[in-house]
Write a protein that holds these residues in place. Structure first.
Motif, PDB file in Angstrom:
ATOM      1  N   ASP A  20      -1.980  40.514  80.779  1.00  0.00           N
ATOM      2  CA  ASP A  20      -3.393  40.728  81.076  1.00  0.00           C
ATOM      3  C   ASP A  20      -4.268  40.534  79.842  1.00  0.00           C
ATOM      4  OD1 ASP A  20      -2.614  43.000  79.713  1.00  0.00           O
ATOM      5  OD2 ASP A  20      -3.784  44.379  80.941  1.00  0.00           O
ATOM      6  N   VAL A  21      -3.695  39.926  78.790  1.00  0.00           N
ATOM      7  CA  VAL A  21      -4.482  39.548  77.610  1.00  0.00           C
ATOM      8  C   VAL A  21      -4.209  38.079  77.299  1.00  0.00           C
ATOM      9  CG1 VAL A  21      -4.440  41.871  76.655  1.00  0.00           C
ATOM     10  CG2 VAL A  21      -2.684  40.241  75.962  1.00  0.00           C
ATOM     11  N   THR A  22      -5.117  37.455  76.582  1.00  0.00           N
ATOM     12  CA  THR A  22      -4.914  36.082  76.130  1.00  0.00           C
ATOM     13  C   THR A  22      -3.619  36.002  75.330  1.00  0.00           C
ATOM     14  OG1 THR A  22      -7.285  35.615  76.083  1.00  0.00           O
ATOM     15  CG2 THR A  22      -5.879  34.262  74.666  1.00  0.00           C
ATOM     16  N   THR A  23      -2.799  35.005  75.622  1.00  0.00           N
ATOM     17  CA  THR A  23      -1.484  34.876  74.995  1.00  0.00           C
ATOM     18  C   THR A  23      -1.343  33.506  74.355  1.00  0.00           C
ATOM     19  OG1 THR A  23      -0.567  36.334  76.701  1.00  0.00           O
ATOM     20  CG2 THR A  23       0.994  35.085  75.362  1.00  0.00           C
ATOM     21  N   LEU A  24      -0.875  33.489  73.101  1.00  0.00           N
ATOM     22  CA  LEU A  24      -0.694  32.239  72.366  1.00  0.00           C
ATOM     23  C   LEU A  24       0.782  31.945  72.218  1.00  0.00           C
ATOM     24  CD1 LEU A  24      -3.369  33.824  70.945  1.00  0.00           C
ATOM     25  CD2 LEU A  24      -3.483  31.576  69.864  1.00  0.00           C
ATOM     26  N   ILE A  25       1.127  30.673  72.431  1.00  0.00           N
ATOM     27  CA  ILE A  25       2.514  30.235  72.396  1.00  0.00           C
ATOM     28  C   ILE A  25       2.621  29.003  71.515  1.00  0.00           C
ATOM     29  CG2 ILE A  25       4.508  29.520  73.792  1.00  0.00           C
ATOM     30  CD1 ILE A  25       1.658  30.595  75.822  1.00  0.00           C
ATOM     31  N   TYR A  26       3.618  28.967  70.664  1.00  0.00           N
ATOM     32  CA  TYR A  26       4.001  27.738  69.983  1.00  0.00           C
ATOM     33  C   TYR A  26       5.075  27.071  70.847  1.00  0.00           C
ATOM     34  CZ  TYR A  26       1.786  29.189  65.554  1.00  0.00           C
ATOM     35  OH  TYR A  26       0.890  29.558  64.569  1.00  0.00           O
ATOM     36  N   GLU A  27       5.018  25.753  70.985  1.00  0.00           N
ATOM     37  CA  GLU A  27       6.032  25.064  71.761  1.00  0.00           C
ATOM     38  C   GLU A  27       6.358  23.711  71.144  1.00  0.00           C
ATOM     39  OE1 GLU A  27       8.710  25.013  73.149  1.00  0.00           O
ATOM     40  OE2 GLU A  27       8.202  25.846  75.111  1.00  0.00           O
ATOM     41  N   ALA A  28       7.639  23.360  71.203  1.00  0.00           N
ATOM     42  CA  ALA A  28       8.079  22.061  70.706  1.00  0.00           C
ATOM     43  C   ALA A  28       7.568  20.964  71.637  1.00  0.00           C
ATOM     44  CB  ALA A  28       9.600  22.024  70.627  1.00  0.00           C
ATOM     45  N   PRO A  29       7.179  19.806  71.101  1.00  0.00           N
ATOM     46  CA  PRO A  29       6.613  18.746  71.942  1.00  0.00           C
ATOM     47  C   PRO A  29       7.538  18.313  73.081  1.00  0.00           C
ATOM     48  CG  PRO A  29       6.580  18.110  69.616  1.00  0.00           C
ATOM     49  CD  PRO A  29       7.197  19.460  69.682  1.00  0.00           C
ATOM     50  N   HIS A  30       8.848  18.285  72.840  1.00  0.00           N
ATOM     51  CA  HIS A  30       9.764  17.814  73.884  1.00  0.00           C
ATOM     52  C   HIS A  30       9.987  18.851  74.986  1.00  0.00           C
ATOM     53  CE1 HIS A  30      12.458  19.992  71.122  1.00  0.00           C
ATOM     54  NE2 HIS A  30      13.247  20.177  72.165  1.00  0.00           N
ATOM     55  N   ARG A  31       9.458  20.082  74.789  1.00  0.00           N
ATOM     56  CA  ARG A  31       9.623  21.102  75.819  1.00  0.00           C
ATOM     57  C   ARG A  31       8.313  21.495  76.487  1.00  0.00           C
ATOM     58  NH1 ARG A  31      13.602  23.638  72.248  1.00  0.00           N
ATOM     59  NH2 ARG A  31      11.982  25.044  71.472  1.00  0.00           N
ATOM     60  N   VAL A  32       7.192  20.954  76.027  1.00  0.00           N
ATOM     61  CA  VAL A  32       5.908  21.431  76.556  1.00  0.00           C
ATOM     62  C   VAL A  32       5.745  21.095  78.031  1.00  0.00           C
ATOM     63  CG1 VAL A  32       4.613  19.362  75.841  1.00  0.00           C
ATOM     64  CG2 VAL A  32       3.415  21.545  76.140  1.00  0.00           C
ATOM     65  N   LEU A  33       6.200  19.924  78.458  1.00  0.00           N
ATOM     66  CA  LEU A  33       6.058  19.549  79.863  1.00  0.00           C
ATOM     67  C   LEU A  33       6.876  20.475  80.754  1.00  0.00           C
ATOM     68  CD1 LEU A  33       4.851  17.631  81.928  1.00  0.00           C
ATOM     69  CD2 LEU A  33       6.791  16.094  81.565  1.00  0.00           C
TER      70      LEU A  33
END
Length: 274
Positions: free
Chosen positions: A154-167
């Motif tokens: 219920d709060v804004t959430t930031l995620i780092y993600e590898a380019p090959h897994r973002v999709l």
């Protein structure tokens, strides 16, 4: 007399985003502990700093920490940097900071660029409260649990993600959230191909699926907060309905808040709609 460990932020892309204080500190310390010395040497060459670089990363952190603490305890002035941005944010370093503090070595922050805060600032998502998830588990049950946690936040959430897994992340997340739940994709911040795009998760999924360029480079995803009730899974929604059958609305909201950890007022408003 003990020396000092400076925790120094470096640019996340645009090399002019280094502070004057960081330049001075990096040029004056006895050594710089760097995650990837080859990568950091390019930055040092650009800013004209000839200070010795010492390798410090996930694979040698346990071994290298006592060595660096000993040097600092004997009077060295040292700096800790990461490959880009602010050290310790999804990067090694906290063990060194703790060990320095335990040994009585002064630790001084030299703040600057951060992909996390840069993304939050341009995301267009609520920023009064936010959660940083870092990199999600790559696969399996742990990744599924993380996705469920994102869907219910219920709060804004930031995620780092590898380019090959973002999709695959977007494909897994889209069915779990409301149709109007927004996400901002921030890619290559401060670099030549900087991209910031905000929209419903399904729309961002369609865009990333159609344009493979959006699956390249450094990525920060900023997921907006769940709407009232969306933060509850099906089991909790069933509990909410059962509580309302037996208790006054205010009492039901209080019990549900204690059970879920969500704000009582938000749950009260949600229960009013049932």
């Amino acid at each position: 007399m003990s020396g000092t460990l400076y925790v120094v932020s470096t640019p996340i892309g645009h090399l002019d985003d280094i502070t004057r204080r960081a330049l001075a500190v990096l040029g004056e310390v006895d050594w710089i502990a760097a995650e990837d010395t080859r990568h950091s040497q390019a930055l040092m060459d650009h800013i004209g700093v000839g200070t010795r670089l010492i390798s410090y990363h996930d694979h040698n952190e346990a071994q290298r920490t006592p060595e660096l603490v000993k040097r600092l305890s004997e009077g060295d002035q040292g700096a800790l940097i990461s490959d880009a941005g602010t050290p310790l944010v999804s990067d090694p370093g906290y063990r060194l900071v703790r060990a320095c503090q335990d040994a009585g070595v002064t630790v001084v922050p030299v703040p600057g660029a951060s992909a996390l805060l840069a993304a939050l600032a341009v995301s267009g998502q609520p920023s009064d409260r936010f959660l940083f998830e870092g990199f999600l588990p790559a696969k399996g049950a742990a990744r599924e649990r993380a996705l469920e946690r994102l869907a219910g936040s219920d709060v804004t959430t930031l995620i780092y993600e590898a380019p090959h897994r973002v999709l695959s992340l977007l494909e897994a997340l889209a069915p779990k959230v409301a149709a109007d739940r927004e996400l901002t994709l921030c890619r290559e911040l401060t670099k030549r191909f900087e991209t910031v795009r905000r929209g419903p998760v399904a729309d961002i999924l369609a865009w990333v699926s159609a344009d493979k360029d959006q699956r390249r480079g450094e990525l920060v995803l900023v997921l907006g907060p769940a709407a009232r009730g969306e933060a509850l899974d099906e089991r909790d929604r069933a509990l909410a309905r059962a509580l309302l059958e037996e208790l006054p609305l205010s009492r039901a909201a209080r019990i549900l808040a204690a059970h879920t950890g969500l704000k009582r007022q938000a749950l009260y408003s949600y229960l009013e709609t049932l």
